[in-house]
Design a protein around this motif. Structure first.
Motif, mmCIF file in Angstrom:
data_model
loop_
_atom_site.group_PDB
_atom_site.id
_atom_site.type_symbol
_atom_site.label_atom_id
_atom_site.label_comp_id
_atom_site.label_asym_id
_atom_site.label_seq_id
_atom_site.Cartn_x
_atom_site.Cartn_y
_atom_site.Cartn_z
ATOM 1 N N UNK B 350 40.400 48.268 38.948
ATOM 2 C CA UNK B 350 39.800 48.316 37.608
ATOM 3 C C UNK B 350 40.661 47.573 36.581
ATOM 4 N N UNK B 351 41.990 47.620 36.770
ATOM 5 C CA UNK B 351 42.843 46.938 35.793
ATOM 6 C C UNK B 351 42.840 45.428 36.015
ATOM 7 N N UNK B 352 42.516 45.008 37.214
ATOM 8 C CA UNK B 352 42.363 43.578 37.464
ATOM 9 C C UNK B 352 41.089 43.038 36.836
ATOM 10 N N UNK B 354 39.588 44.378 34.060
ATOM 11 C CA UNK B 354 39.556 44.471 32.599
ATOM 12 C C UNK B 354 40.497 43.503 31.903
ATOM 13 N N UNK B 355 41.393 42.864 32.653
ATOM 14 C CA UNK B 355 42.485 42.113 32.024
ATOM 15 C C UNK B 355 42.015 41.020 31.062
ATOM 16 N N UNK B 356 40.883 40.405 31.353
ATOM 17 C CA UNK B 356 40.456 39.305 30.494
ATOM 18 C C UNK B 356 39.850 39.798 29.185
ATOM 19 N N UNK B 358 40.655 43.015 27.389
ATOM 20 C CA UNK B 358 41.257 44.310 27.068
ATOM 21 C C UNK B 358 40.659 44.935 25.812
ATOM 22 N N UNK B 409 36.380 39.643 37.050
ATOM 23 C CA UNK B 409 37.161 39.708 35.825
ATOM 24 C C UNK B 409 36.655 38.703 34.788
#
Lengths: 336, 504
Positions: B350-352, B354-356, B358, B409
């Motif tokens: 999930x954090x991969x 959302x990175x683009x 935030x 992403x």
């Protein structure tokens, strides 16, 4: 080829993961560094409480907490820096410089409500220099902060000609000397910073970037994160916290000491690493670093109580650091 | 007839999931330049690695000067007279030429001190036949790429190599320097050294090689004398594979212009790049190694320098100096190397994703893990990412699933201009088809896709329009439905271009 080789293994590990979500969550929680560290701390406390009646007393714990307060305050910044793949050796020197500066300012008649923020801003400026050298000039963080360490320490010595600045007004010592419900103000401040720091690193959008930058700097940049700006801000935050630690220590000692906190940077780093932070970035929590520092603090307290020479304490800290990291490497190697 | 220096007889090699080489035989004579050609993945590198002792073959035999040998490691291959010059030069830039030529083997005086005079003299002796007048004390970092390549060759020769493996030796050289390297190669030939020459560039092979062996899908197709073969024939043999992948239908509707580039250039990398990308369109860039396709893509998204030219986004001039800026203008970029440039392997899925974006996952500065999980789950379902849950560490996913995470992403951001370097690199066939379908679906929703691929079938199957790059310039443009692998190979290897310039 690597992809091909990995595919079957990845498929296997996917299957072997427990199917129930709560079981996975539990496994992940137990897998963190904080839990075993906490257990270890409790174990030491229980053993010592039975061995020495002076150990489990309010006075002893208060002394311990006051002792590691500067370290813990700085560790909040340092762990953020470590997570983002940075590193700062200058924190001890910044602490000393800030302590002498704030003492000088107050002694020269500056209002304390102005002097303290001024010193924090000066600290942040040193952090900016660190960050700028690391990101824009591309100097290795170890070298850059070693340089600012010497400069800051040098300026502190020049300013004071090597002698502590004393004779401060009693009001200056209130934060460092007085307490609320048996807890010293400086310890309360430290606890507030640790709690806020821990929550912020876990949950804020801004500090989430630390994990991205530290895990994979290229990918972070190519995902639209302003990597250099983040790094500089992380150095500024760390140095500002070091300056705050300097003010707290000066208030407690009622003096600005240019030789204060020699070697403190290594204690901060040891604590953070024992608490699960990695020097290669991408890993670590404020809570872990805090527990790491508490652990080191308790161990040296124990050694003092058991009348072990103070010179041995440093050696033991080093041994604990290596043991913690070696343990982690062994566990990790088995996992992969 | 002279006895062969090197014989490879019936060699097989497989890796988990692929048969890299199947019953390949190959022979190298003294004083011969023997070219090895084939598409990416045809097995050239595997064969090189077997000859240089990096891999042991599963079956088959290798003979050096008639004697069967087992090469267990590069060191042993070196001792047997095999020298290897890698694509990525393996010299230490901070050391002198002499120190690089004799690492660990420098002549010493009593007590182990390096005999510098002797070291420099020996290096000079080795360099002199190649007519390069560079002092052996010169640091490697101060040398041109060509000179470094020659130092690398000299290093192999100092180990008494009689068999030299050159892997794409010209890919990093500026065009006018290639002849200098060929000169060195001709001198080596005259000394009876045998050279295995891997290259994608047909004109070079026609120029320097004596024989050529073509590999395809891990098998040898044929060996020819250069004098008796035409470029067309070689290309046919290289690409003569049936297109088995299925590709989605081409664009129905091409809309307004999204991206236009005019005269883009970067010194010594690419020049005079002009093209446009429209809504609903997929444009593919074909080219071989060293064509600078990836450099162009990186420059477009602000991750590489641009010296000249202009970029317009939806008709408005854009000055792009950083990736953040490019992404803010509606671009997305999927790099070729997803492990080093694309993903955060130790972080959860999930954090991969959302990175683009935030900001979209935060309220009052606090990240919402729940929203991250919910949005990620929609992508897991939509792209059929195989994962136990959205907390899974991305490094544990398979290549195809990791690639889908990369797409996710950027899909989060709903970027209009997708710039993709090798959309299906290291991805299995099933995921490949899914990714192709996804790209088509995105263009149908109004996005434009600009992609680079080293696989000609993929470019032909997917692109509405194909740009061909050769040595940093666009040398041709072909509509997707008219392209053939032959035409792409010809243009990509600079064959037609050089013929034209020769004709003028």
């Amino acid at each position: 080829m690597a992809d091909n080789a990995q595919t079957p293994a990845a498929a296997l590990s996917n299957k072997s993961v427990p199917t129930r979500p709560w079981m996975r969550r539990l496994k992940r929680f137990i897998g963190t560094r904080e839990l075993p560290l906490l257990a270890l701390i409790l174990l030491v406390v229980v053993i010592m409480a039975n061995r020495n009646p002076n150990f489990l007393t309010i006075a002893n714990f208060r002394a311990m907490a006051v002792g590691f307060t500067p370290t813990a305050v700085i560790a909040v910044g340092m762990v953020i820096l470590l997570v983002s793949g940075g590193f700062d050796l200058s924190v001890g020197a910044v602490l000393a410089l800030s302590g002498t500066l704030v003492a000088r300012f107050v002694l020269d008649g500056m209002e304390q409500v102005i002097a303290v923020p001024a010193v924090l801003v000066i600290g942040a400026c040193i952090g900016f220099v660190n960050g700028f050298l690391v990101t824009k000039v591309n100097i290795n963080p170890l070298v850059a902060t070693l340089g600012t360490l010497s400069i800051a320490r040098g300026i502190a010595q020049v300013m004071t000609e090597g002698i502590s600045i004393s004779g401060l007004p009693a009001s200056f010592g209130r934060v460092g000397g007085e307490q609320l419900a048996n807890i010293p103000y400086m310890v309360l401040i430290m606890l507030v910073i640790v709690v806020i720091g821990d929550l912020a690193l876990r949950h804020t959008r801004f500090l989430r970037q630390a994990y991205y930058v530290g895990s994979n700097e290229n990918a972070a940049r190519l995902s639209g994160i302003a990597v250099d700006r983040f790094r500089i801000l992380a150095y500024m935050l760390t140095a500002a916290l070091a300056a705050l630690a300097g003010v707290l220590l000066a208030s407690r000692l009622m003096a600005g000491t240019p030789t204060a906190a020699q070697g403190l940077e290594l204690q901060v780093l040891a604590g953070a690493v024992i608490g699960g932070a990695s020097l290669t970035g991408g890993e670590g929590t404020v809570l872990g670093a805090f527990l790491g520092i508490v652990f080191i603090g308790i161990i040296s307290n124990v050694m003092t109580m058991e009348a072990v020479s103070i010179f041995w304490q440093q050696a033991v800290t080093g041994a604990i650091l290596i043991a913690a990291v070696a343990f982690d490497m062994l566990v990790r190697r088995r996992r992969v | 007839m002279t006895a062969p220096l090197l014989e490879v007889i019936g060699v097989c090699k497989s890796f988990p999931g692929t048969q890299a080489l199947r019953d390949v035989s190959f022979e190298l004579l003294p004083g011969e330049v023997h070219a090895l050609m084939g598409e990416n993945g045809a097995g050239k590198s595997t064969l090189m690695h077997i000859i240089s002792g990096v891999y042991l073959p599963d079956a088959g035999e290798i003979r050096i000067e008639g004697r069967p040998v087992m090469l267990r490691g590069p060191r042993q291959a070196q001792d047997m007279g095999v020298g290897m010059v890698f694509q990525e030069l393996s010299l230490a830039p901070g050391l002198s030429i002499a120190e690089n030529v004799f690492p660990n083997r420098a002549p010493t005086r009593l007590g182990g001190a390096i005999a510098w005079g002797e070291l420099y003299r020996r290096t000079r002796d080795l360099l002199s036949p190649f007519e390069i007048n560079i002092a052996p004390q010169t640091l490697v970092r101060d040398l041109s790429v060509t000179a470094r390549q020659i130092v690398e060759i000299v290093k192999a020769l100092s180990l008494n190599a009689r068999i030299l493996l050159l892997d794409e030796p010209t890919s990093a050289l500026p065009p006018n320097e290639v002849e200098r390297l060929f000169d060195v190669i001709r001198r080596l030939k005259a000394r009876g050294i045998g050279i295995v020459y891997i290259s994608h560039r047909i004109p070079e092979v026609m120029n320097i090689a004596d024989r050529v062996t073509v590999l395809r899908d891990g098998q040898k197709v044929a060996t020819h004398d250069i004098a008796a073969v035409t470029p067309d024939r070689i290309i046919e043999e290289m690409v003569g594979r049936k297109i088995t992948d299925l590709y989605p239908e081409r664009a129905a509707e091409i809309g307004a212009e999204l991206l236009r580039v005019e005269g883009l250039g970067r010194e010594n990398v690419f020049s005079d790049i002009s093209f446009s990308l429209r809504r609903g369109e997929i444009v593919g860039i074909a080219g071989l190694m060293g064509a600078r396709r990836s450099d162009l893509l990186r420059a477009l998204v602000g991750a590489g320098r641009i010296d000249t030219g202009r970029i317009f986004i939806e008709g408005k001039p854009a000055r792009i100096t950083s990736p953040e800026q490019a992404f803010g203008l509606g671009m997305a970029y999927l790099p070729e190397e997803r492990k080093t440039d694309g993903l955060f392997l130790k972080m959860p899925l999930r954090q991969n994703v959302s990175v683009t974006s935030l900001r979209d996952f935060a309220r009052m500065g606090l990240m919402s893990a729940r929203k991250e999980a919910a949005v990620t789950r929609t992508f897991v379902n939509r792209l059929r990412i195989r994962t136990p849950d959205v907390e899974q560490i991305v490094g544990r996913l398979s290549g195809g699933n990791q690639q889908k995470v990369m797409f996710s992403k950027w899909l989060v951001r709903q970027s209009k201009i997708l710039i993709i370097d090798e959309p299906t690199k290291g991805v299995d066939v099933g995921a490949k088809v899914e990714i192709h379908t996804l790209l088509r679906e995105l263009t149908r929703q109004g996005a434009g896709v600009l992609f680079v691929s080293s696989e000609f079938p993929e470019i032909i199957g997917l692109a509405d329009r194909i740009l061909i790059m050769y040595e940093g310039r666009i040398v041709g443009e072909i509509p997707g439905e008219q392209a053939t692998e032959q035409s792409l190979m010809l243009l990509s290897s600079g064959y037609r271009v050089e013929n034209q310039t020769a004709g003028v």
